[in-house]
Design a protein around this motif. Structure first.
Motif, PDB file in Angstrom:
ATOM      1  N   SER A  64      22.381 -12.416 -46.449  1.00  0.00           N
ATOM      2  CA  SER A  64      22.292 -11.887 -44.934  1.00  0.00           C
ATOM      3  C   SER A  64      21.046 -12.134 -44.284  1.00  0.00           C
ATOM      4  O   SER A  64      19.947 -12.386 -45.226  1.00  0.00           O
TER       5      SER A  64
ATOM      6  N   SER B 196      33.329  -0.198 -38.506  1.00  0.00           N
ATOM      7  CA  SER B 196      32.703  -0.866 -37.746  1.00  0.00           C
ATOM      8  C   SER B 196      32.489  -2.245 -38.468  1.00  0.00           C
ATOM      9  O   SER B 196      32.070  -3.273 -38.016  1.00  0.00           O
ATOM     10  N   GLU B 197      32.615  -2.434 -39.802  1.00  0.00           N
ATOM     11  CA  GLU B 197      32.520  -3.723 -40.603  1.00  0.00           C
ATOM     12  C   GLU B 197      33.841  -4.393 -40.620  1.00  0.00           C
ATOM     13  O   GLU B 197      33.852  -5.741 -40.337  1.00  0.00           O
TER      14      GLU B 197
ATOM     15  N   LYS C 267      24.362  -1.309 -41.098  1.00  0.00           N
ATOM     16  CA  LYS C 267      24.772  -0.651 -39.728  1.00  0.00           C
ATOM     17  C   LYS C 267      25.584   0.446 -40.366  1.00  0.00           C
ATOM     18  O   LYS C 267      26.222   0.921 -41.461  1.00  0.00           O
TER      19      LYS C 267
ATOM     20  N   LEU D 296      25.201  -1.111 -46.187  1.00  0.00           N
ATOM     21  CA  LEU D 296      25.362  -1.745 -45.137  1.00  0.00           C
ATOM     22  C   LEU D 296      24.137  -1.554 -44.256  1.00  0.00           C
ATOM     23  O   LEU D 296      23.389  -0.559 -44.304  1.00  0.00           O
TER      24      LEU D 296
ATOM     25  N   GLN E 138      33.946   0.979 -43.069  1.00  0.00           N
ATOM     26  CA  GLN E 138      34.881   0.041 -42.628  1.00  0.00           C
ATOM     27  C   GLN E 138      35.605   0.043 -41.130  1.00  0.00           C
ATOM     28  O   GLN E 138      35.606  -1.192 -40.700  1.00  0.00           O
TER      29      GLN E 138
END
Ligand SMILES: Cc1cc2nc3c(=O)[nH]c(=O)nc-3n(C[C@H](O)[C@H](O)[C@H](O)COP(=O)(O)OP(=O)(O)OC[C@H]3O[C@@H](n4cnc5c(N)ncnc54)[C@H](O)[C@@H]3O)c2cc1C
Length: 337
Positions: free
Chosen positions: A143, A44-45, A38, A36, A42
């Protein structure tokens, strides 16, 4: 780019982040890899704004707040993050070192590998179009890293969730945006939906009802995208196609690392959370042992015991002395308190 460290952590979710702290207390430096772009896994996503109620001493903390707290706790140990890249390949080197290579070609050498990969890598859900890979990272993107690429271009965004709506609204000021979704109802936050509908009313974006069924290239690298709505197939021309159908999780390359697995999870012992391959550990949601609960607090406990064993791999001649953070002057120095 090549790096050397004590421990490589795969996954910058809550458990990987807490592992930085526990390893740091034992003088072990870490590099973290996450596919990811960032930090927080899980938390923060998938649920940054949702409160968690079962973190010890935090009666109520959101996914994002927990991530920020863990980052703050890990800060004295200067973890190095390699984000937006997947851990792909590992190789054992002389002197009991591991070489890890990421999807971006980054190479990291370390004595130990800690897999804190949760339910696996978050990867984009792709439209089921046979030849889509041919266009990926050329004129199809899942993305956005640099929005300036799309300035003054024709963009087709497909999807009805937060990413699709947020990027439609964001790119509308610099590009000619068309949003495509299979129905008029959206899963995105109501404010984003209202904003998009206002832009459409003002003719600042276009909206098409339908589902992508084909992609082909025409002259000048312009894409011709076929889409279906109620059995009628039409086409639209665009410079870029951005399908934002959300993310799914898969074990990915780790499945080929010859570790003992229990279904899709990595088998470990419950003393040090080591896998079937010495000096490779698995902590957090990714591991399996009898009685395992996929909870953040279980991962924190696993990280603490794993760190003790990593110490013995990294400093085979030294004895690890157990100390409390409350009273140890040495630990206070490390923590900068
Ligand atoms: C909606 C929801 C609510 C929840 N509520 C709670 C709760 O109240 N309390 C609780 O304790 N738990 C809760 N959980 C579960 C909790 O989020 C997980 O237990 C926790 O996130 C596990 O942490 P982790 O660090 O092991 O893995 P993750 O958070 O999944 O992080 C793993 C990271 O590894 C990365 N990764 C995987 N494979 C690779 C690779 N090959 N290369 C690079 N990176 C890779 C992934 O991209 C990901 O960022 C909830 C989960 C959900 C979905």
């Amino acid at each position: 780019m090549r790096h050397n460290t004590d421990v490589i952590i795969i996954g910058a979710g809550p458990v990987g982040l807490f592992a930085v702290f526990e390893l740091g207390l034992l003088n072990l430096q870490c590099h973290l890899v996450d596919n990811l772009d960032k930090i927080g896994g899980q938390c923060s996503e998938l649920y940054p704004d949702k409160p968690i109620y079962d973190i010890p001493s935090r009666p109520k903390v959101t996914g994002q707040e927990l991530t920020e707290g863990l980052m703050q706790q890990a800060k004295p140990f200067n973890p190095i993050f390699h984000l937006g890249q997947q851990a792909e390949k590992i190789e054992k080197k002389n002197g009991n070192f591991w070489d890890l290579t990421t999807s971006h070609g980054t190479k990291i050498t370390a004595k130990c590998i800690v897999i804190a990969a949760g339910a696996g890598s978050f990867v984009p859900r792709k439209p089921p179009i046979e030849n889509i890979d041919k266009f990926e990272n050329k004129n199809v993107f899942f993305s956005i890293k640099d929005k300036s690429k799309f300035k003054d271009k024709k963009i087709l965004i497909a999807g009805g969730g937060d990413s699709a709506l947020d990027w439609t609204n964001e790119l509308s000021s610099i590009a000619k945006v068309t949003l495509m979704h299979r129905r008029k109802e959206f899963r995105a936050a109501p404010e984003s939906v209202s904003k998009m509908q206002k832009l459409e009313k003002e003719k600042k974006i276009n909206f098409l009802l339908g589902q992508i069924v084909s992609i082909s290239e025409t002259i000048g690298e312009v894409l011709e995208v076929g889409y279906k709505n109620e059995n009628i197939v039409s086409t639209v021309k665009t410079d870029f196609l951005l399908p934002f159908y959300g993310l799914k999780m898969e074990l990915g390359p780790i499945a080929n690392w010859s570790l003992n697995l229990n279904e899709n999870r990595i088998s470990v012992d419950t003393e040090k959370f080591e896998t079937s391959v010495p000096s490779i550990f698995a902590i957090g949601d990714i591991n399996y042992y009898p009685g395992k609960l996929k909870l953040i607090l279980s991962g924190f406990h696993e990280a603490t015991l794993m760190a003790q064993k990593c110490f013995s791999y990294c400093y085979p001649d030294k004895k690890n002395i157990f100390r409390y953070t409350t009273t140890s002057k040495d630990l206070h120095k490390k923590l900068g308190v």
